[in-house]
Design an enzyme around this catalytic site. Structure first.
Site, PDB file in Angstrom:
ATOM      1  N   CYS A  41       0.838  -1.210   0.000  1.00 26.55           N
ATOM      2  CA  CYS A  41       0.000   0.000   0.000  1.00 26.55           C
ATOM      3  C   CYS A  41       0.872   1.259   0.000  1.00 26.55           C
ATOM      4  O   CYS A  41       1.545   1.547   0.981  1.00 26.55           O
ATOM      5  CB  CYS A  41      -0.911  -0.044   1.228  1.00 26.55           C
ATOM      6  N   CYS A  47       0.084   3.782   2.733  1.00 25.62           N
ATOM      7  CA  CYS A  47       0.536   3.237   4.018  1.00 25.62           C
ATOM      8  C   CYS A  47       2.026   3.504   4.205  1.00 25.62           C
ATOM      9  O   CYS A  47       2.471   3.913   5.280  1.00 25.62           O
ATOM     10  CB  CYS A  47       0.282   1.730   4.093  1.00 25.62           C
TER      11      CYS A  47
END
Length: 148
Positions: free
Chosen positions: A69, A72
């Protein structure tokens, strides 16, 4: 318990009673002697997550993320910087939704990054999307203030 806090060690999982008049930031685990706080988030598996949210009595802020991600990965340094400000009043954990997908499912994670705030063993707030360190700090403090 009045006059002390129960703080769970992130190394051995031991529950430590730290008196309110003693700085928790410099306390060590009575079982393994590791410092109870290192001013950085701790990678948590399902067992560590459960011990921290159920046995400790300080709030726990969890960053649910995954290695693939992009947002993230972008938020990771901000979450680490927030730990330096929020600890020892709040424990910060990182939960990899790929390696802990069953727990992520039980928590109802639909998008990442998602931050969950726990107090008294219960989820009290959540927010999805990348944030700066100051936004993380402000959000966590605002959520806890609104509960008081």
């Amino acid at each position: 318990m009045s006059g002390s806090h129960q703080i769970v060690c992130t190394t051995c999982g031991g529950v430590n009673r730290v008196p309110d008049d003693r700085p928790a930031g410099s306390a060590r685990c009575g079982k393994c002697r590791t410092p109870l706080f290192a001013s950085k988030p701790v990678d948590a598996d399902a067992d560590m997550f459960k011990r921290q949210t159920q046995r400790g009595d300080i709030p726990v802020l969890v960053d649910v993320w995954a290695p693939w991600c992009g947002p993230c990965r972008m938020m990771s340094p901000a979450f680490e910087a927030a730990a330096a400000t929020l600890e020892p009043g709040i424990r910060l954990l990182k939960l990899n939704s790929d390696s802990e997908n069953e727990l992520a499912g039980r928590l109802g994670i639909r998008s990442i990054p998602t931050m969950l705030l726990f107090a008294d063993g219960q989820e009290v707030a959540r927010v999805s999307g990348a944030m700066t360190a100051q936004q993380i700090v402000n959000w966590a403090r605002d959520q806890l203030r609104s509960r008081a």
